[in-house]
Write an enzyme that holds these catalytic residues in place. Structure first.
Site, PDB file in Angstrom:
ATOM      1  N   ASP A  84      66.136  75.341  -1.358  1.00  0.00           N
ATOM      2  CA  ASP A  84      65.096  74.825  -2.244  1.00  0.00           C
ATOM      3  C   ASP A  84      65.476  73.428  -2.772  1.00  0.00           C
ATOM      4  O   ASP A  84      66.651  73.069  -2.788  1.00  0.00           O
ATOM      5  CB  ASP A  84      64.979  75.814  -3.410  1.00  0.00           C
ATOM      6  CG  ASP A  84      63.924  75.432  -4.415  1.00  0.00           C
ATOM      7  OD1 ASP A  84      62.928  74.796  -4.037  1.00  0.00           O
ATOM      8  OD2 ASP A  84      64.097  75.794  -5.597  1.00  0.00           O
ATOM      9  N   ASP A 110      63.605  71.610  -5.904  1.00  0.00           N
ATOM     10  CA  ASP A 110      63.489  71.531  -7.375  1.00  0.00           C
ATOM     11  C   ASP A 110      64.297  72.637  -8.042  1.00  0.00           C
ATOM     12  O   ASP A 110      64.075  73.819  -7.779  1.00  0.00           O
ATOM     13  CB  ASP A 110      62.025  71.676  -7.799  1.00  0.00           C
ATOM     14  CG  ASP A 110      61.152  70.605  -7.162  1.00  0.00           C
ATOM     15  OD1 ASP A 110      61.690  69.531  -6.851  1.00  0.00           O
ATOM     16  OD2 ASP A 110      59.953  70.847  -6.984  1.00  0.00           O
TER      17      ASP A 110
END
Lengths: 174, 174
Positions: free
Chosen positions: A10, A12
């Site tokens: 991922d 963020d």
């Protein structure tokens, strides 16, 4: 020759330090310095009054700080795993190009072939997923690593391996 | 209640008529009108002398024409399948936002949650894939539909179901 395991990472809250970015922008706008401890257990929207405004403004993702140790650890992981950076991005169309150039600047060893900008991560497949959100990890078929962030602090993670930062991930995966 | 099958749909050469766009731009630039028949069996780069220049220029994807019948058929498919539009886009960072707004304009019933902009499609999972490239279909686990385009004309497609346009897909999938 072993086939490399596919690692889904991922952006963020995992590669990009979104809380730090929101603390900075909230301070610039209101003069109030929100302490990271105050944000524990809160989502970004709950912790930062101007969150939605800031997330939507130009440069929010492009200028986000990199999570500590992320660059060195990802560089190593990229040698031993088939790495994909998978980011929920299509909700904010201005973030698409910003995220591309952010990866290019800080992680130049990651090619455009390894970047996936999507709306929901249920569509990706892999062996290991590193994410800070249950909504992504809960629907993943493979091994799941929960990256500690203020919003998931002290939340139940029985089904996911919790990691506090990139140095822990390095020890765990390398 | 039946769980909907997941349908992975390509953009360039499937929803967007890339050859038409290249014919138009080549004509505007050189005055030479390339006939679609002349492009049979050729990749875009082989068929259009200024292909790479045009693909990289601003507006190329944003102004591409929609493939005939794509809107009506996709609207129906979107009711009966879990549709994802998956596009190879990260090679051209300026295409990311353009592709988002193109989908929003012509396919407003497709939400941002259904859009995936990536570099390679080996990372997506689903039940059915519609694509014009063997490099995408060959690595897909589910059922595969080859969408006829000049570059794949008369190429062997033993392992994929060939469809000549959206009306054929409509009959096949609905």
């Amino acid at each position: 020759m072993d086939i490399k395991k596919r690692l889904i990472i991922d952006m963020d809250g995992v590669l990009a330090d979104i809380y730090e970015q929101l603390i900075k922008l909230e301070f610039e706008e209101t003069g109030t310095k929100i302490n990271r401890k105050e944000t524990l257990g809160k989502t970004e929207i709950e912790a930062f009054p101007n969150c939605l405004k800031h997330v939507r403004q130009k440069g929010f993702f492009r200028n986000a700080p990199v999570m500590p140790s992320a660059i060195n650890v990802l560089k190593k992981l990229n040698e031993y795993y088939e790495v994909f950076i998978v980011s929920s991005a299509t909700e904010y169309p201005n973030s698409l190009e910003e995220k591309y150039y952010w990866i290019e600047e800080y992680f130049p060893f990651i090619s455009w072939k390894q970047l996936v900008l999507c709306g929901t991560k249920t569509v990706v497949k892999g062996d290991i997923m590193i994410d800070d959100h249950f909504k992504n990890l809960d629907f993943f078929d493979g091994k799941t690593i929960l990256f500690t962030q203020p919003h998931n602090y002290e939340k139940n993670e029985n089904s996911h391996e919790r990691m506090n930062g990139w140095d822990e991930i390095s020890t765990f995966l390398l």
